[in-house]
Design a protein around this motif. Structure first.
Motif, PDB file in Angstrom:
ATOM      1  N   VAL A 564       1.055  57.076   8.928  1.00 30.24           N
ATOM      2  CA  VAL A 564       1.764  56.585   7.864  1.00 30.24           C
ATOM      3  C   VAL A 564       2.439  55.180   8.075  1.00 30.24           C
ATOM      4  N   SER A 565       3.049  55.239   9.216  1.00 25.46           N
ATOM      5  CA  SER A 565       3.972  53.731   9.328  1.00 25.46           C
ATOM      6  C   SER A 565       2.959  52.578   9.592  1.00 25.46           C
ATOM      7  N   LYS A 566       1.945  52.427  10.228  1.00 28.72           N
ATOM      8  CA  LYS A 566       0.878  51.539  10.154  1.00 28.72           C
ATOM      9  C   LYS A 566       0.394  51.236   8.731  1.00 28.72           C
ATOM     10  N   ASN A 567      -0.086  51.988   7.989  1.00 27.85           N
ATOM     11  CA  ASN A 567      -0.633  51.897   6.671  1.00 27.85           C
ATOM     12  C   ASN A 567       0.441  51.396   5.785  1.00 27.85           C
ATOM     13  N   HIS A 568       1.754  51.658   5.953  1.00 28.47           N
ATOM     14  CA  HIS A 568       2.996  51.130   5.078  1.00 28.47           C
ATOM     15  C   HIS A 568       3.031  49.734   5.580  1.00 28.47           C
ATOM     16  N   THR A 569       3.123  49.466   6.817  1.00 25.86           N
ATOM     17  CA  THR A 569       3.320  47.786   7.138  1.00 25.86           C
ATOM     18  C   THR A 569       1.945  47.086   6.626  1.00 25.86           C
ATOM     19  N   ALA A 570       0.569  47.842   6.685  1.00 19.95           N
ATOM     20  CA  ALA A 570      -0.476  47.115   6.145  1.00 19.95           C
ATOM     21  C   ALA A 570      -0.388  46.837   4.719  1.00 19.95           C
ATOM     22  N   PRO A 595      -1.432  59.097   5.702  1.00 21.57           N
ATOM     23  CA  PRO A 595      -1.876  58.710   7.105  1.00 21.57           C
ATOM     24  C   PRO A 595      -3.150  58.369   7.334  1.00 21.57           C
ATOM     25  N   ASN A 596      -4.011  58.600   6.501  1.00 21.65           N
ATOM     26  CA  ASN A 596      -5.738  58.490   6.700  1.00 21.65           C
ATOM     27  C   ASN A 596      -6.067  57.289   5.844  1.00 21.65           C
ATOM     28  N   TYR A 597      -5.205  56.839   5.024  1.00 22.13           N
ATOM     29  CA  TYR A 597      -5.732  55.597   4.111  1.00 22.13           C
ATOM     30  C   TYR A 597      -4.526  55.041   3.336  1.00 22.13           C
ATOM     31  N   LEU A 598      -4.480  53.919   2.824  1.00 19.13           N
ATOM     32  CA  LEU A 598      -3.491  53.249   1.943  1.00 19.13           C
ATOM     33  C   LEU A 598      -4.316  53.009   0.323  1.00 19.13           C
ATOM     34  N   ARG A 599      -3.296  53.095  -0.550  1.00 23.35           N
ATOM     35  CA  ARG A 599      -3.885  52.712  -1.945  1.00 23.35           C
ATOM     36  C   ARG A 599      -2.914  51.885  -2.453  1.00 23.35           C
ATOM     37  N   PHE A 600      -3.348  50.868  -3.175  1.00 19.52           N
ATOM     38  CA  PHE A 600      -2.392  49.561  -3.977  1.00 19.52           C
ATOM     39  C   PHE A 600      -2.921  49.178  -5.025  1.00 19.52           C
ATOM     40  N   ASP A 601      -2.023  49.455  -6.002  1.00 23.42           N
ATOM     41  CA  ASP A 601      -2.178  49.119  -7.432  1.00 23.42           C
ATOM     42  C   ASP A 601      -1.655  47.710  -7.566  1.00 23.42           C
ATOM     43  N   THR A 678       2.616  43.862  14.278  1.00 23.94           N
ATOM     44  CA  THR A 678       1.408  44.019  13.489  1.00 23.94           C
ATOM     45  C   THR A 678       0.138  44.407  14.484  1.00 23.94           C
ATOM     46  N   ASN A 679       0.301  44.039  15.709  1.00 22.24           N
ATOM     47  CA  ASN A 679      -0.801  44.430  16.628  1.00 22.24           C
ATOM     48  C   ASN A 679      -1.005  45.957  16.542  1.00 22.24           C
ATOM     49  N   GLU A 680      -0.218  46.772  16.216  1.00 22.54           N
ATOM     50  CA  GLU A 680      -0.221  48.376  16.271  1.00 22.54           C
ATOM     51  C   GLU A 680      -1.282  48.607  15.163  1.00 22.54           C
ATOM     52  N   LEU A 681      -1.500  47.849  14.262  1.00 18.62           N
ATOM     53  CA  LEU A 681      -2.542  48.090  13.063  1.00 18.62           C
ATOM     54  C   LEU A 681      -3.759  48.255  13.713  1.00 18.62           C
ATOM     55  N   GLY A 682      -4.183  47.374  14.704  1.00 22.24           N
ATOM     56  CA  GLY A 682      -5.474  47.239  15.420  1.00 22.24           C
ATOM     57  C   GLY A 682      -6.595  46.460  14.323  1.00 22.24           C
ATOM     58  N   LEU A 683      -6.783  46.961  13.289  1.00 19.59           N
ATOM     59  CA  LEU A 683      -7.761  46.369  12.366  1.00 19.59           C
ATOM     60  C   LEU A 683      -7.255  46.964  10.988  1.00 19.59           C
ATOM     61  N   PHE A 684      -7.873  46.152  10.015  1.00 17.60           N
ATOM     62  CA  PHE A 684      -7.711  46.447   8.553  1.00 17.60           C
ATOM     63  C   PHE A 684      -8.854  46.456   7.808  1.00 17.60           C
ATOM     64  N   LYS A 685      -9.263  47.115   6.912  1.00 13.56           N
ATOM     65  CA  LYS A 685     -10.566  47.092   6.419  1.00 13.56           C
ATOM     66  C   LYS A 685     -10.323  47.738   4.885  1.00 13.56           C
ATOM     67  N   ILE A 686     -10.835  46.971   4.022  1.00  8.60           N
ATOM     68  CA  ILE A 686     -10.876  47.368   2.583  1.00  8.60           C
ATOM     69  C   ILE A 686     -12.024  48.067   2.366  1.00  8.60           C
ATOM     70  N   THR A 687     -12.029  49.278   1.684  1.00  4.93           N
ATOM     71  CA  THR A 687     -12.986  50.270   1.720  1.00  4.93           C
ATOM     72  C   THR A 687     -13.517  50.219   0.219  1.00  4.93           C
ATOM     73  N   GLU A 700      -8.354  50.174  -1.940  1.00  7.37           N
ATOM     74  CA  GLU A 700      -8.188  51.466  -0.880  1.00  7.37           C
ATOM     75  C   GLU A 700      -8.486  50.719   0.329  1.00  7.37           C
ATOM     76  N   ALA A 701      -7.937  50.909   1.418  1.00  5.45           N
ATOM     77  CA  ALA A 701      -7.953  50.507   2.684  1.00  5.45           C
ATOM     78  C   ALA A 701      -7.771  51.327   3.666  1.00  5.45           C
ATOM     79  N   VAL A 702      -8.162  51.085   5.086  1.00  5.73           N
ATOM     80  CA  VAL A 702      -7.540  51.760   6.075  1.00  5.73           C
ATOM     81  C   VAL A 702      -7.433  51.026   7.297  1.00  5.73           C
TER      82      VAL A 702
END
Length: 881
Positions: A564-570, A595-601, A678-687, A700-702
């Motif tokens: 959750v923390s990773k996705n919040h920073t993302a 925890p498994n994804y983030l959604r941003f409007d 930010t390196n803890e996020l590893g990778l960001f991908k828009i789905t 939506e992204a992971v």
């Protein structure tokens, strides 16, 4: 009477209540946050509901505000009456379980009559009260209001059906005899009646009952004060303006509109004045609405904005304004409101862009609508009824934005009528659809007194510690009762300290377990929410007895929390990247951090291109690869703002705020959990990216492991595609697909060429078979071609050859039937129209159609009826006269 500007009136009101211990709340966005029952913020109290229903206890129970509001239930009256506005400001003072009638009445009278404040003559003031509310009447008399200036009115009871309710007291100002347009004995000639002399300026609601579902009333545990004073009305008194529109809130807009209208001036006629007022009102409303993130569309808030823009443009046409003009009024609105709403001028370029785009679009639509209206008038000239259908009038209103009054005006000028009842039926259907689409959520809940009374202090320690070994259980709520122990089931509990994050700001609540002193599992934490007084309220599933005042170990699910923390920073990185790529007008309209994804409007005018979406994704990953430190600073609001922190949703922050920054890239107010780097996020991908409402897009992204799994699944799909295409390297897939597409295109061209040859061969044979049908030569038959395109090609060949007066062809493909009728110019002169003939024969194929006099077509689902259609065509021509 003092001469005060609108800015001075607003400032004086807020300062008065500030000096009486009230906290000045800023004006919230017009777009409700977390309240599906409201389309717009429509009053000052609408932003205070969380305090009145007990879900949140305010740090100060005395509040005051000047709240921008929109009401659209009677748009048609705007411009025609003295005081109808879509956008208005509601001045209000509120008490949440603190002072009540005596103080509210005393302060109201002081503000209105004291020379230090409004300084109005008390003889000009009249108060209405609920007949059974003897306390209100007593308090008004105590401050110096004469008994004959206090009027009992049965309607003075505020009630929404269920929930908080109570009597109210309205305050009226006597504007004098020059505004007295009624006879002395007119039943409406009194404070509270329908007249222009006695102007209602303030309503004080004494919220003291709960209206229960069974219709009975019970006293609320805490009595509240809710007041509303319309700024525009009060300003009209200070400026001795006949209507709200002659005040400094509207006149600059009207004067600017006069520049666009040339010789047409405000005050020259009642009809023109209505148009000027519509433009002034609607310009304010759309400017503020768009500035708060709402955009024109065909649904919800967007539909309201579109309707207001169109109504203003039509009003401009009545004033002789043909060019785009409405967007030029945006800076004028911004300058009028700058002292309290500086953000309007800051956003004027974006707001103007939106309005200008909508103006250009509607001016094209307006011409189409006028053409339709003229066609309707022409059609009714030849009919017997001489009445235009209400459905057609509603189409003009709904599709083209024509006010019903405008349609009636044009139709009446032509000597005809519009079916009003039919129009109203269509309007009712639309309102029913809108009402059904709304949430059934209540606009204000009933106080949950038990939780409000729990004031046990509780500390959140989860920013630094995910395990708390000595947490003392302070309160247990079970079956809506405070208890000392529970053995099993579901309960709500509060600890003196907790590492569990309560759901807020889009971040979901932590999950985990509760253990006793021996390390035994006693409960599972299912959810965590904020209690009214701010404590973290845990919903737990109990496996073994728990007891108040015992110590427990609280353990947060670390893997869940980390994701959750990773996705919040993302989410923060995504928010800033969108601003950088799309523009500063883009802002958050909602978020969900799981925890498994983030959604941003987010708000954005138009769709996001693939190129810009890729830029956003690349920008977020760039910050991840830069390994930016993520730091949190606790400070005060002003310092946070100076640091460049972005506040979301007009959120109400406390004296101390947390500012979360990712390097120099992103700085936001945030109470959530984040990574250290930010390196803890590893990778960001828009789905995915999509539209979810009027002017609102959703991404939506992971990140991290979920991003790896997503890309791995994409690679596997690409690998399967490569196998199907029989290529060895994945990078060769696009070139192989391009080759296949070219081959398909070549085959389609060959097929089309062959079909054309076959059609030509059939044409040569069918064109030789000319039959006589009445006074006309007819070529007709059912042929085998690919579809309507081939039939039209044959019609072109027929027209060039001039081999008959009429051509009727049919064909079938995949259980679908097509018919085509072509008529020569000579036959048209004799009265034959292709559209009439196609309508006469299309029923044979269970279809319908139409077209021009020289060419018409129809489609249907009954190929077996094609030959009957051909036969009926011959009969129709034989009987043609």
């Amino acid at each position: 009477m003092k001469k005060l500007s609108s800015s001075q009136v607003r400032a004086m009101y807020l300062e008065f209540f500030k000096q009486h211990g009230h906290t000045v709340e800023p004006s919230a966005s017009l777009i409700p946050h977390d309240d599906p029952s409201l389309l717009w913020i429509n009053s000052g109290v609408a932003t205070m509901e969380k305090y009145f229903d007990g879900s949140v206890v305010p740090s100060n129970p005395r509040l005051t505000s000047s709240q921008k509001s929109i009401r659209t239930n009677d748009i048609e009256n705007v411009g025609k009456t003295a005081r109808h506005q879509t956008l208005f400001e509601m001045l209000g003072n509120f008490s949440v379980g603190d002072y009540f009638k005596k103080e509210a009445i005393k302060w109201a009278f002081e503000l209105l009559t004291s020379p230090d404040w409004f300084g109005w003559d008390k003889e000009k003031l009249y108060m209405t009260v609920y007949p059974e509310d003897t306390d209100a009447k007593k308090y008004w008399e105590a401050v110096g209001v004469a008994p004959d200036h206090i009027i009992e009115v049965e309607d003075n009871f505020w009630d929404i059906g269920q929930g908080p309710s109570g009597p109210d007291s309205e305050i009226f100002y006597d504007r004098g005899e020059k505004y007295d347009f009624l006879a002395p004995d007119d039943p409406e000639n009194y404070p509270g009646g329908e007249n222009e002399r006695y102007l209602e300026v303030w309503n004080i609601v004494f919220s003291q009952f709960n209206h229960k579902p069974d219709g009975t009333y019970e006293p609320l545990p805490r009595k509240n004060i809710d007041t509303g004073m319309g700024l525009e009305r009060v300003v009209s008194i200070f400026q001795d303006a006949p209507t709200n529109f002659e005040t400094d809130l509207f006149l600059p807009i009207i004067k600017k509109t006069e520049e666009f209208s040339g010789s047409t001036k405000y005050g020259s006629s009642k009809e023109y004045d209505v148009s000027f007022k519509i433009i002034a009102d609607h310009a304010r409303a759309i400017t503020f609405a768009i500035g708060d993130g709402a955009l024109p569309s065909n649904v919800g808030r967007g539909y309201v904005i579109r309707r207001l823009i169109r109504r203003a443009i039509v009003a401009g046409h009545k004033l002789g304004i043909q060019d785009d003009f409405l967007y030029k009024l945006v800076p004028v609105v911004g300058e009028i409101m700058q002292s309290y709403y500086p953000n309007v001028l800051e956003q004027k370029d974006f707001i103007q862009k939106v309005v200008s785009s909508e103006e250009k679009r509607f001016n094209e639509t307006l011409n189409d609508g006028m053409q339709l209206l003229n066609d309707l008038i022409e059609n009714v000239k030849t009919s017997d009824s001489k009445v235009i259908s209400g459905k057609d009038a509603f189409k003009l209103y709904d599709t083209y934005g024509f006010p019903f009054e405008m349609t009636k005006e044009y139709v009446n000028d032509a000597g005809f009528e519009v079916n009003d009842e039919e129009f109203e039926n269509e309007m009712k259907k639309q309102k029913d659809r809108a009402r059904n689409a709304r949430s059934d959520a209540k606009s204000m809940g009933v106080q949950r007194d038990l939780l409000v009374e729990i004031k046990t202090p509780s500390e959140y320690t989860g920013y630094t510690n995910l395990t708390e070994n000595d947490a003392v259980l302070k309160d247990i709520v079970y079956d809506e009762k405070l208890v000392d122990s529970v053995n099993d089931g579901i309960a709500e509990v509060i600890f003196d300290k907790t590492p569990f994050y309560a759901e807020m700001g889009g971040q979901v609540a932590d999950k985990g377990v509760v253990k006793d002193a021996d390390g035994k599992l006693v409960a599972k934490v299912k959810d965590v929410q904020h209690a009214p007084n701010g404590q973290n309220l845990h919903t737990i599933e109990i496996f073994s007895s728990i007891n108040v005042n015992n110590k427990y170990t609280l353990e947060v699910d670390k893997a869940f929390h980390s994701k959750v923390s990773k996705n919040h920073t993302a989410t923060h990185l995504l928010d800033q990247s969108l601003r950088n790529v799309l523009g500063d007008h883009t802002h958050q309209a909602g978020s969900l951090v799981e925890p498994n994804y983030l959604r941003f409007d987010f708000t954005h005018f138009g769709s996001v291109t693939k190129e810009n979406l890729q830029k956003v994704e690349d920008m977020v990953n760039e910050q991840i690869f830069k390994e930016l430190p993520v730091k949190t600073v606790e400070t005060d609001q002003e310092t946070g703002k100076k640091m460049g922190a972005i506040a979301l949703f007009d959120s109400k922050y406390g004296d101390k705020v947390r500012v979360v920054s990712a390097g120099d890239f992103s700085v936001e107010f945030c109470g959530g959990n984040h990574v250290k780097n930010t390196n803890e996020l590893g990778l960001f991908k828009i789905t995915s990216e999509s539209g979810v409402g009027a002017g609102v897009r959703r991404i939506e992204a992971v990140t991290s492991e979920a991003a790896f799994k997503y890309l791995n699944a994409q690679e596997q799909t690409l690998g399967k595609t490569a196998d199907l295409l029989k290529v060895n390297q994945l990078q060769d897939v696009p070139s192989r697909v391009e080759l296949l597409q070219k081959q398909i295109k070549d085959l389609e061209q060959k097929q089309t060429s062959l079909e054309s040859k076959i059609a030509s061969q059939q044409a040569s044979s069918i064109f030789d078979d000319v039959k006589v049908a009445g006074q006309f030569n007819l070529i007709a038959g059912v042929i085998k071609v690919s579809g309507m395109d081939q039939l039209r090609q044959l019609a072109d060949t027929w027209r060039n050859k001039k081999v008959s007066d009429v051509l009727v062809l049919g064909t079938s493909n995949d259980d679908k039937a097509n018919l085509l009728v072509a008529v020569s110019d000579e036959a048209i002169k004799d009265g034959v129209k292709a559209g009439d003939l196609i309508k006469a024969i299309a029923s044979n194929i269970n279809g319908g159609g139409g077209g021009r006099p020289n060419l018409a077509q129809a489609g249907g689902k009954n190929p077996a009826g094609l030959q009957d259609a051909i036969n009926d065509a011959a009969k129709w021509l034989e009987n043609f006269k």
